[in-house]
Design a protein around this motif. Structure first.
Motif, mmCIF file in Angstrom:
data_model
loop_
_atom_site.group_PDB
_atom_site.id
_atom_site.type_symbol
_atom_site.label_atom_id
_atom_site.label_comp_id
_atom_site.label_asym_id
_atom_site.label_seq_id
_atom_site.Cartn_x
_atom_site.Cartn_y
_atom_site.Cartn_z
ATOM 1 N N SER A 110 4.829 5.617 -8.136
ATOM 2 C CA SER A 110 5.791 6.180 -9.098
ATOM 3 C C SER A 110 6.943 6.937 -8.436
ATOM 4 C CB SER A 110 5.093 7.101 -10.100
ATOM 5 O OG SER A 110 4.105 6.390 -10.823
ATOM 6 N N VAL A 111 7.007 6.949 -7.100
ATOM 7 C CA VAL A 111 8.120 7.602 -6.416
ATOM 8 C C VAL A 111 9.318 6.656 -6.329
ATOM 9 C CG1 VAL A 111 8.929 8.617 -4.253
ATOM 10 C CG2 VAL A 111 6.619 9.128 -5.097
ATOM 11 N N TYR A 112 9.080 5.468 -5.799
ATOM 12 C CA TYR A 112 10.149 4.487 -5.640
ATOM 13 C C TYR A 112 10.277 3.561 -6.850
ATOM 14 C CZ TYR A 112 10.064 5.861 -0.729
ATOM 15 O OH TYR A 112 10.118 6.573 0.436
ATOM 16 N N ILE A 113 9.146 3.257 -7.476
ATOM 17 C CA ILE A 113 9.116 2.303 -8.574
ATOM 18 C C ILE A 113 8.333 2.909 -9.731
ATOM 19 C CG2 ILE A 113 8.261 0.029 -9.288
ATOM 20 C CD1 ILE A 113 8.695 -0.911 -6.436
ATOM 21 N N PRO A 114 8.846 2.830 -10.955
ATOM 22 C CA PRO A 114 8.094 3.361 -12.098
ATOM 23 C C PRO A 114 6.715 2.702 -12.208
ATOM 24 C CG PRO A 114 10.326 2.771 -12.733
ATOM 25 C CD PRO A 114 10.141 2.261 -11.342
ATOM 26 N N LYS A 115 5.764 3.457 -12.681
ATOM 27 C CA LYS A 115 4.384 2.971 -12.764
ATOM 28 C C LYS A 115 4.275 1.672 -13.557
ATOM 29 C CE LYS A 115 -0.287 4.525 -13.977
ATOM 30 N NZ LYS A 115 -1.093 5.645 -14.541
ATOM 31 N N ASP A 116 5.046 1.558 -14.645
ATOM 32 C CA ASP A 116 4.958 0.353 -15.472
ATOM 33 C C ASP A 116 5.689 -0.846 -14.869
ATOM 34 O OD1 ASP A 116 7.524 1.240 -15.810
ATOM 35 O OD2 ASP A 116 7.489 1.253 -17.993
ATOM 36 N N TYR B 78 9.405 -15.309 -10.576
ATOM 37 C CA TYR B 78 9.370 -13.863 -10.354
ATOM 38 C C TYR B 78 10.767 -13.334 -10.640
ATOM 39 C CZ TYR B 78 5.681 -16.077 -7.675
ATOM 40 O OH TYR B 78 4.649 -16.885 -7.289
ATOM 41 N N ASN B 79 11.008 -12.927 -11.891
ATOM 42 C CA ASN B 79 12.383 -12.646 -12.310
ATOM 43 C C ASN B 79 12.572 -11.272 -12.927
ATOM 44 O OD1 ASN B 79 11.045 -13.009 -14.668
ATOM 45 N ND2 ASN B 79 12.276 -14.730 -15.417
ATOM 46 N N LYS B 80 11.626 -10.403 -12.735
ATOM 47 C CA LYS B 80 11.792 -9.044 -13.227
ATOM 48 C C LYS B 80 11.017 -8.087 -12.330
ATOM 49 C CE LYS B 80 10.273 -10.346 -17.186
ATOM 50 N NZ LYS B 80 9.818 -10.425 -18.599
ATOM 51 N N GLN B 81 11.277 -6.799 -12.493
ATOM 52 C CA GLN B 81 10.725 -5.817 -11.564
ATOM 53 C C GLN B 81 9.199 -5.844 -11.512
ATOM 54 O OE1 GLN B 81 11.527 -1.574 -12.294
ATOM 55 N NE2 GLN B 81 12.498 -1.512 -10.287
ATOM 56 N N ASN B 82 8.533 -6.024 -12.637
ATOM 57 C CA ASN B 82 7.069 -5.977 -12.614
ATOM 58 C C ASN B 82 6.415 -7.293 -12.203
ATOM 59 O OD1 ASN B 82 7.475 -7.485 -14.884
ATOM 60 N ND2 ASN B 82 6.401 -6.103 -16.290
ATOM 61 N N THR B 83 7.219 -8.269 -11.763
ATOM 62 C CA THR B 83 6.644 -9.481 -11.176
ATOM 63 C C THR B 83 7.078 -9.671 -9.725
ATOM 64 O OG1 THR B 83 8.465 -10.878 -11.987
ATOM 65 C CG2 THR B 83 6.523 -10.663 -13.399
ATOM 66 N N LEU B 84 8.069 -8.891 -9.281
ATOM 67 C CA LEU B 84 8.522 -8.992 -7.894
ATOM 68 C C LEU B 84 7.712 -8.049 -7.010
ATOM 69 C CD1 LEU B 84 12.367 -9.092 -8.463
ATOM 70 C CD2 LEU B 84 11.036 -10.854 -7.306
ATOM 71 N N SER B 85 7.353 -8.511 -5.841
ATOM 72 C CA SER B 85 6.646 -7.678 -4.868
ATOM 73 C C SER B 85 6.977 -8.198 -3.478
ATOM 74 C CB SER B 85 5.126 -7.758 -5.095
ATOM 75 O OG SER B 85 4.564 -8.885 -4.445
ATOM 76 N N PRO B 86 6.650 -7.452 -2.417
ATOM 77 C CA PRO B 86 6.879 -7.962 -1.065
ATOM 78 C C PRO B 86 6.236 -9.329 -0.817
ATOM 79 C CG PRO B 86 6.443 -5.623 -0.973
ATOM 80 C CD PRO B 86 6.220 -6.031 -2.399
ATOM 81 N N PHE C 157 0.842 -1.201 0.000
ATOM 82 C CA PHE C 157 0.000 0.000 0.000
ATOM 83 C C PHE C 157 0.878 1.252 0.000
ATOM 84 C CE2 PHE C 157 -2.327 3.329 2.384
ATOM 85 C CZ PHE C 157 -3.394 3.501 1.512
ATOM 86 N N TYR C 158 1.948 1.224 0.760
ATOM 87 C CA TYR C 158 2.826 2.386 0.860
ATOM 88 C C TYR C 158 3.574 2.648 -0.455
ATOM 89 C CZ TYR C 158 6.515 5.500 2.510
ATOM 90 O OH TYR C 158 7.375 6.558 2.653
ATOM 91 N N ILE C 159 4.208 1.607 -1.010
ATOM 92 C CA ILE C 159 5.073 1.850 -2.173
ATOM 93 C C ILE C 159 4.304 1.890 -3.492
ATOM 94 C CG2 ILE C 159 7.137 0.942 -1.066
ATOM 95 C CD1 ILE C 159 6.804 -1.643 -2.617
ATOM 96 N N TYR C 160 3.155 1.186 -3.572
ATOM 97 C CA TYR C 160 2.436 1.140 -4.839
ATOM 98 C C TYR C 160 1.292 2.153 -4.937
ATOM 99 C CZ TYR C 160 4.858 -3.352 -5.385
ATOM 100 O OH TYR C 160 5.806 -4.341 -5.470
ATOM 101 N N TYR C 161 0.841 2.669 -3.790
ATOM 102 C CA TYR C 161 -0.304 3.592 -3.805
ATOM 103 C C TYR C 161 0.034 4.947 -3.181
ATOM 104 C CZ TYR C 161 -2.774 -0.506 -5.383
ATOM 105 O OH TYR C 161 -3.148 -1.601 -6.119
ATOM 106 N N LEU C 162 0.454 4.960 -1.918
ATOM 107 C CA LEU C 162 0.790 6.244 -1.293
ATOM 108 C C LEU C 162 1.986 6.901 -1.976
ATOM 109 C CD1 LEU C 162 0.361 5.649 2.557
ATOM 110 C CD2 LEU C 162 -1.199 6.783 0.971
ATOM 111 N N LYS C 163 2.972 6.102 -2.355
ATOM 112 C CA LYS C 163 4.170 6.628 -3.021
ATOM 113 C C LYS C 163 4.249 6.137 -4.463
ATOM 114 C CE LYS C 163 5.954 8.872 0.495
ATOM 115 N NZ LYS C 163 6.227 10.330 0.460
ATOM 116 N N CYS D 216 12.190 -4.358 -4.764
ATOM 117 C CA CYS D 216 12.929 -3.718 -5.869
ATOM 118 C C CYS D 216 13.420 -2.306 -5.565
ATOM 119 C CB CYS D 216 12.084 -3.688 -7.158
ATOM 120 S SG CYS D 216 11.650 -5.326 -7.769
ATOM 121 N N ILE D 217 13.380 -1.881 -4.312
ATOM 122 C CA ILE D 217 13.846 -0.544 -3.942
ATOM 123 C C ILE D 217 15.256 -0.660 -3.360
ATOM 124 C CG2 ILE D 217 13.434 1.489 -2.516
ATOM 125 C CD1 ILE D 217 10.464 0.680 -2.460
#
Length: 233
Positions: free
Chosen positions: A29-35, A126-134, A21-27, A183-184
């Motif tokens: 595109s701050v820490y991780i590009p939207k795509d 899970y081997n790239k940024q858009n598939t990795l998550s906490p 919630f913090y990195i994908y919504y509150l922040k 990924c941060i």
């Protein structure tokens, strides 16, 4: 075991939800590009894989407790039994032992082909940024997850250890592994943060370490994300 299962599940879900919630919504595109933000479907799949393994994960602290209660391990129940200085020394030795053990366990899960194929490959989809998550942090084949945590238990036979601290460190794995899959890159030396671990998920041959970069540095498998950034520039 039920207590450990409920505690582990609660820790995994709550820490994962709050961090996402913090990195994908509150922040956003701050820490991780939207795509590069993983889809809800990908995160739900990771939760599903982790939840299937959670009953098995919870067996490890249960086994630890059983061994300690039966006097098989070198644990002590109160810090006053040894003194604060000895306690801190034992924790430091314990963490070094665990770091060494997890490094080599993780590395062998890559190097021994059947172990990779039948166990560790479950995690490496899970081997790239858009598939990795906490939530990917505990998305392992159950036996894979247990093998990587086993050094915590083996250490109890080698190092005198405060039992409550041992259990707390086992459960801290859930928070730490969520952190290194976000990924941060935190750039805090010598911490093996998400920047290093993201490289591990893309090259498969570097950064096997757990809390620090020291084992990778010692054994020649370290790859620095800052060096990768400079190469791109």
């Amino acid at each position: 075991m039920v207590r450990n299962y409920l505690g582990g599940t609660l820790l995994y879900i709550v820490s994962g939800v709050l961090w996402c919630f913090y990195i994908y919504y509150l922040k956003r595109s701050v820490y991780i590009p939207k795509d590069a933000i993983p889809s809800n479907k990908a995160m739900l799949l990771q939760i599903y894989v982790a939840m299937k393994a959670m009953p098995w994960y919870s067996a490890l602290p249960t086994i630890s407790e059983y061994m300690v209660e039966n006097g098989w391990a070198r644990c002590f129940s109160r810090i006053s039994d040894v003194s604060w200085l000895a306690y801190l020394m034992y924790v430091a030795i314990y963490l070094i032992f665990v770091e060494f053990g997890i490094y080599w366990m993780h590395r062998e899960l890559h190097d021994i082909k059947p172990l990779y194929k039948y166990l560790h490959a479950t995690h490496h989809i899970y081997n790239k940024q858009n598939t990795l998550s906490p939530f990917a942090g505990l998305a392992f084949h159950p036996l894979d997850g247990i093998l990587q945590a086993v050094p915590h238990v083996i250490a109890l036979f080698v190092v005198p250890m405060h039992f409550t601290t041992h259990i707390a460190l086992l459960f801290m794995e859930a928070i730490w592994t969520a952190n290194i899959h976000d990924c941060i890159h935190s750039k805090i030396w010598p911490v093996m943060g998400a920047g290093y671990h993201t490289i591990h998920h893309t090259t498969y041959r570097h950064n096997y370490g757990h809390y620090t970069i020291w084992m990778d540095w010692m054994f020649g498998t370290l790859r620095d994300p800052i060096d990768d950034e400079l190469k791109v520039l």
